[in-house]
Structures are given as structure tokens and as C-alpha cells.
Design an enzyme around this catalytic site. Sequence first.
Site, PDB file in Angstrom:
ATOM      1  N   ASN A   7       4.470  -0.626  -0.295  1.00 37.50           N
ATOM      2  CA  ASN A   7       3.028  -0.812  -0.513  1.00 37.50           C
ATOM      3  C   ASN A   7       2.834  -1.723  -1.726  1.00 37.50           C
ATOM      4  O   ASN A   7       3.318  -1.407  -2.823  1.00 37.50           O
ATOM      5  CB  ASN A   7       2.398   0.570  -0.742  1.00 37.50           C
ATOM      6  CG  ASN A   7       0.909   0.487  -1.007  1.00 37.50           C
ATOM      7  OD1 ASN A   7       0.471  -0.319  -1.817  1.00 37.50           O
ATOM      8  ND2 ASN A   7       0.134   1.322  -0.352  1.00 37.50           N
ATOM      9  N   HIS A  10      -0.342  -2.284  -5.944  1.00 34.03           N
ATOM     10  CA  HIS A  10      -0.323  -2.359  -7.416  1.00 34.03           C
ATOM     11  C   HIS A  10      -0.155  -3.780  -7.943  1.00 34.03           C
ATOM     12  O   HIS A  10      -0.556  -4.076  -9.064  1.00 34.03           O
ATOM     13  CB  HIS A  10       0.794  -1.483  -7.980  1.00 34.03           C
ATOM     14  CG  HIS A  10       0.458  -0.024  -8.033  1.00 34.03           C
ATOM     15  ND1 HIS A  10      -0.681   0.517  -7.501  1.00 34.03           N
ATOM     16  CD2 HIS A  10       1.127   1.012  -8.590  1.00 34.03           C
ATOM     17  CE1 HIS A  10      -0.685   1.820  -7.710  1.00 34.03           C
ATOM     18  NE2 HIS A  10       0.406   2.153  -8.367  1.00 34.03           N
ATOM     19  N   HIS A  43      -3.573  -1.444   1.234  1.00 29.32           N
ATOM     20  CA  HIS A  43      -4.753  -0.589   1.434  1.00 29.32           C
ATOM     21  C   HIS A  43      -5.990  -1.386   1.026  1.00 29.32           C
ATOM     22  O   HIS A  43      -6.180  -1.694  -0.144  1.00 29.32           O
ATOM     23  CB  HIS A  43      -4.599   0.666   0.546  1.00 29.32           C
ATOM     24  CG  HIS A  43      -5.691   1.671   0.712  1.00 29.32           C
ATOM     25  ND1 HIS A  43      -5.683   2.875   0.062  1.00 29.32           N
ATOM     26  CD2 HIS A  43      -6.835   1.677   1.449  1.00 29.32           C
ATOM     27  CE1 HIS A  43      -6.749   3.583   0.392  1.00 29.32           C
ATOM     28  NE2 HIS A  43      -7.477   2.862   1.221  1.00 29.32           N
ATOM     29  N   ARG A  45      -9.476  -1.151   0.226  1.00 31.44           N
ATOM     30  CA  ARG A  45     -10.438  -0.089  -0.095  1.00 31.44           C
ATOM     31  C   ARG A  45     -11.849  -0.628   0.005  1.00 31.44           C
ATOM     32  O   ARG A  45     -12.085  -1.826  -0.205  1.00 31.44           O
ATOM     33  CB  ARG A  45     -10.185   0.457  -1.504  1.00 31.44           C
ATOM     34  CG  ARG A  45      -8.853   1.172  -1.652  1.00 31.44           C
ATOM     35  CD  ARG A  45      -8.736   1.803  -3.029  1.00 31.44           C
ATOM     36  NE  ARG A  45      -9.520   3.010  -3.116  1.00 31.44           N
ATOM     37  CZ  ARG A  45      -9.021   4.249  -3.077  1.00 31.44           C
ATOM     38  NH1 ARG A  45      -7.718   4.439  -2.985  1.00 31.44           N
ATOM     39  NH2 ARG A  45      -9.809   5.285  -3.150  1.00 31.44           N
ATOM     40  N   ARG A  49     -10.977  -2.611  -4.980  1.00 23.70           N
ATOM     41  CA  ARG A  49     -10.508  -2.560  -6.367  1.00 23.70           C
ATOM     42  C   ARG A  49      -9.156  -3.249  -6.565  1.00 23.70           C
ATOM     43  O   ARG A  49      -8.823  -3.645  -7.660  1.00 23.70           O
ATOM     44  CB  ARG A  49     -10.446  -1.123  -6.878  1.00 23.70           C
ATOM     45  CG  ARG A  49      -9.322  -0.316  -6.302  1.00 23.70           C
ATOM     46  CD  ARG A  49      -9.209   1.016  -6.984  1.00 23.70           C
ATOM     47  NE  ARG A  49     -10.291   1.908  -6.616  1.00 23.70           N
ATOM     48  CZ  ARG A  49     -10.169   3.247  -6.598  1.00 23.70           C
ATOM     49  NH1 ARG A  49      -9.046   3.808  -6.978  1.00 23.70           N
ATOM     50  NH2 ARG A  49     -11.172   4.016  -6.227  1.00 23.70           N
ATOM     51  N   GLU A  70      -3.721   0.033   5.558  1.00 23.16           N
ATOM     52  CA  GLU A  70      -4.270   1.365   5.259  1.00 23.16           C
ATOM     53  C   GLU A  70      -5.767   1.209   5.071  1.00 23.16           C
ATOM     54  O   GLU A  70      -6.206   0.307   4.347  1.00 23.16           O
ATOM     55  CB  GLU A  70      -3.706   1.839   3.925  1.00 23.16           C
ATOM     56  CG  GLU A  70      -2.683   2.901   4.024  1.00 23.16           C
ATOM     57  CD  GLU A  70      -2.279   3.349   2.634  1.00 23.16           C
ATOM     58  OE1 GLU A  70      -3.143   3.611   1.786  1.00 23.16           O
ATOM     59  OE2 GLU A  70      -1.076   3.422   2.411  1.00 23.16           O
ATOM     60  N   THR A 101      -5.060   7.830  -3.121  1.00 23.74           N
ATOM     61  CA  THR A 101      -5.411   8.719  -2.015  1.00 23.74           C
ATOM     62  C   THR A 101      -4.967  10.141  -2.357  1.00 23.74           C
ATOM     63  O   THR A 101      -3.791  10.373  -2.623  1.00 23.74           O
ATOM     64  CB  THR A 101      -4.697   8.244  -0.733  1.00 23.74           C
ATOM     65  OG1 THR A 101      -4.867   6.832  -0.638  1.00 23.74           O
ATOM     66  CG2 THR A 101      -5.276   8.910   0.486  1.00 23.74           C
ATOM     67  N   GLU A 151       1.660   9.970   9.353  1.00 21.25           N
ATOM     68  CA  GLU A 151       2.358   9.802   8.078  1.00 21.25           C
ATOM     69  C   GLU A 151       2.119  11.081   7.290  1.00 21.25           C
ATOM     70  O   GLU A 151       0.971  11.421   6.976  1.00 21.25           O
ATOM     71  CB  GLU A 151       1.832   8.591   7.304  1.00 21.25           C
ATOM     72  CG  GLU A 151       2.567   8.441   5.967  1.00 21.25           C
ATOM     73  CD  GLU A 151       2.047   7.285   5.115  1.00 21.25           C
ATOM     74  OE1 GLU A 151       1.417   6.345   5.660  1.00 21.25           O
ATOM     75  OE2 GLU A 151       2.270   7.343   3.887  1.00 21.25           O
ATOM     76  N   HIS A 191       3.834   9.040  -0.319  1.00 26.34           N
ATOM     77  CA  HIS A 191       2.980   9.362  -1.461  1.00 26.34           C
ATOM     78  C   HIS A 191       3.772  10.100  -2.524  1.00 26.34           C
ATOM     79  O   HIS A 191       4.301  11.173  -2.279  1.00 26.34           O
ATOM     80  CB  HIS A 191       1.739  10.187  -1.089  1.00 26.34           C
ATOM     81  CG  HIS A 191       0.601   9.877  -2.026  1.00 26.34           C
ATOM     82  ND1 HIS A 191       0.519  10.393  -3.290  1.00 26.34           N
ATOM     83  CD2 HIS A 191      -0.466   9.051  -1.885  1.00 26.34           C
ATOM     84  CE1 HIS A 191      -0.555   9.920  -3.883  1.00 26.34           C
ATOM     85  NE2 HIS A 191      -1.169   9.091  -3.060  1.00 26.34           N
TER      86      HIS A 191
HETATM   87  N1  PXP Z   1       0.994   6.339   1.990  1.00 30.71           N
HETATM   88  C1  PXP Z   1      -0.349   6.350   1.855  1.00 30.71           C
HETATM   89  C2  PXP Z   1      -1.188   6.693   3.041  1.00 30.71           C
HETATM   90  C3  PXP Z   1      -0.955   6.052   0.620  1.00 30.71           C
HETATM   91  O1  PXP Z   1      -2.291   6.065   0.503  1.00 30.71           O
HETATM   92  C4  PXP Z   1      -0.128   5.693  -0.461  1.00 30.71           C
HETATM   93  C5  PXP Z   1      -0.738   5.300  -1.780  1.00 30.71           C
HETATM   94  O2  PXP Z   1      -1.417   4.111  -1.635  1.00 30.71           O
HETATM   95  C6  PXP Z   1       1.260   5.664  -0.266  1.00 30.71           C
HETATM   96  C7  PXP Z   1       1.796   6.018   0.967  1.00 30.71           C
HETATM   97  C8  PXP Z   1       2.198   5.275  -1.344  1.00 30.71           C
HETATM   98  O3  PXP Z   1       2.128   6.190  -2.392  1.00 30.71           O
HETATM   99  P1  PXP Z   1       2.824   5.859  -3.761  1.00 30.71           P
HETATM  100  O4  PXP Z   1       2.116   4.669  -4.326  1.00 30.71           O
HETATM  101  O5  PXP Z   1       2.619   7.096  -4.572  1.00 30.71           O
HETATM  102  O6  PXP Z   1       4.262   5.550  -3.465  1.00 30.71           O
END
Ligand code: PXP
Length: 239
Positions: A7, A10, A43, A45, A49, A70, A101, A151, A191
Site C-alpha cells: 500500500n 503513505h 486508498h 479517500r 488526504r 481501496e 481504517t 481481506e 492492517h
Molecule cells: N488493508 C486495508 C483494507 C487498509 O485499509 C490498510 C490501511 O490502509 C491496510 C491493509 C494496510 O495497513 P497498514 O498500513 O497498517 O499496513
Amino acid sequence: MPRLSVNIDHIATIRQARKGTEPDPVAAAVLAELAGAAGIIAHLREDRRHVQDRDLRLLREVVQTKLNLEMAATGEMQRIALQVRPDITTLVPEKREELTTEGGLETASRVPMLTQFIARIREAGIAVSLFIDPDDAQVAASKKSGADWVEIHTGAYANARPGKDRERELARIAEAAKLAASLGLRVGAGHGLNYINSGPIARIPEIEELNIGHSVISRAALVGMDRAVREMAAAISTD
Ligand code: PXP
């Protein structure tokens, strides 16, 4: 051994700190893929952001593996998904005030709405995953709604104290994964997973994919994306 999807939200968060052009999440996606990531997740949003609409359009052109969008289950996001055509969309709950999330999507009480929403996306040839807590009712409702994937939210596992609490959360995830697979759903998880806690999740046989953001991007900031992705791939290797 599950595949690793990265992902890149960031990277967009750092860029948005100055509302400029760097670092570019599209470049991050390319580097992650070159290091072996099997998929890229972004993602979009409602409040934009971090990831922007432009990022998504370019990611669609550039990502060679699997692009996972996402998003919240809203009309606006459905329109965007149908335009951009990611390989898969993951439906997540979204609250404006949250930092990330927080919980899984409530599916059990929303089967009719989700069924319609998911059908429209699947008609366009886009797979659908639902981000849910490890709970039998949520798994069963995901199947009923027509999702291809679930997921499983690993946040409670990641936050649990090592020892009994964490073992209990791990068992819940393993049970939910087993049920999902037995219903014909494909299973991912994510997550809060990091270089230390992801191993036991990776060893759950039904889990095909881990979706990881924060820990990989944090390490990438210090040692580079290539090394961060390779080290996470090694951390989740079950060989
Ligand atoms: N899966 C989903 C559905 C999420 O919303 C997130 C966070 O954006 C992640 C995975 C990844 O989580 P993390 O950034 O804590 O690794």
C-alpha cells in the site's frame, strides 16, 4: 506462501505535507514492483488526504501486477472505479476523523445494499474484496453479497499483547480464513502487519495475499523501497 501487496498511501501522505509533487506514489509503485511486490494498493479517500485522483489514473497505466483500489462503498467511488478500472476494489469503512481504517466493514446488516454495489462493479470485470473483521457472520454475509475476496482485518491481532491475547486473535483469523475458503471466497489479510508479527499470519494456509503499508513505507523511508519490499517478502516467506 502468500503474495505481498504494498500500500503506497503513505508516500502520498508525505507529498501532501507540502501539497507538491514529491515523493510521487507512482514512482513508489514502480520501485515496489521492481523489488517483487505482487500488487499495489491505493486508498482513495473521500477527503483526498493522501492519494489523489491523478495518482490513481497514472497507477492504472503504470502498475504491471495488480492494482487494488481501496474505497468506501459510495456512489462517487463506484463511478471512479468504473472509470479507472483497477483489477480489484476493496471496500472499506471510512470515517473522516480516523487516522487509518479502524474496523472492518459491517456486511452482516447490509447484504442488499452491498449485493447491488458489488454486482455493478463485477459487471465491469473488476473483482471485489470486502475488508472485514475475523467473524463468521461477516464472512458469511460477504459470500452472500457476491464478493470474490475477503481481506481479514489483522489490526486486533497486531495490537494484542504477545502471548495469550495475540494467540486468541491469531486463532480468530485462522478460523475466519478457513470458513471463507470453504465458502469459495479468496482470502487476503492486512492492517498493522510488520516485519515481526506478519510471519504467523503468513503461515495460515488459506491466506493468499498480505496487504501491507505502514511498516514497509516506514522502512523504505530509511533504507529504500527496494530493500524494504525484499525484506518484507523474506519476513512472510514460509519456505
Ligand atoms: N488493508 C486495508 C483494507 C487498509 O485499509 C490498510 C490501511 O490502509 C491496510 C491493509 C494496510 O495497513 P497498514 O498500513 O497498517 O499496513
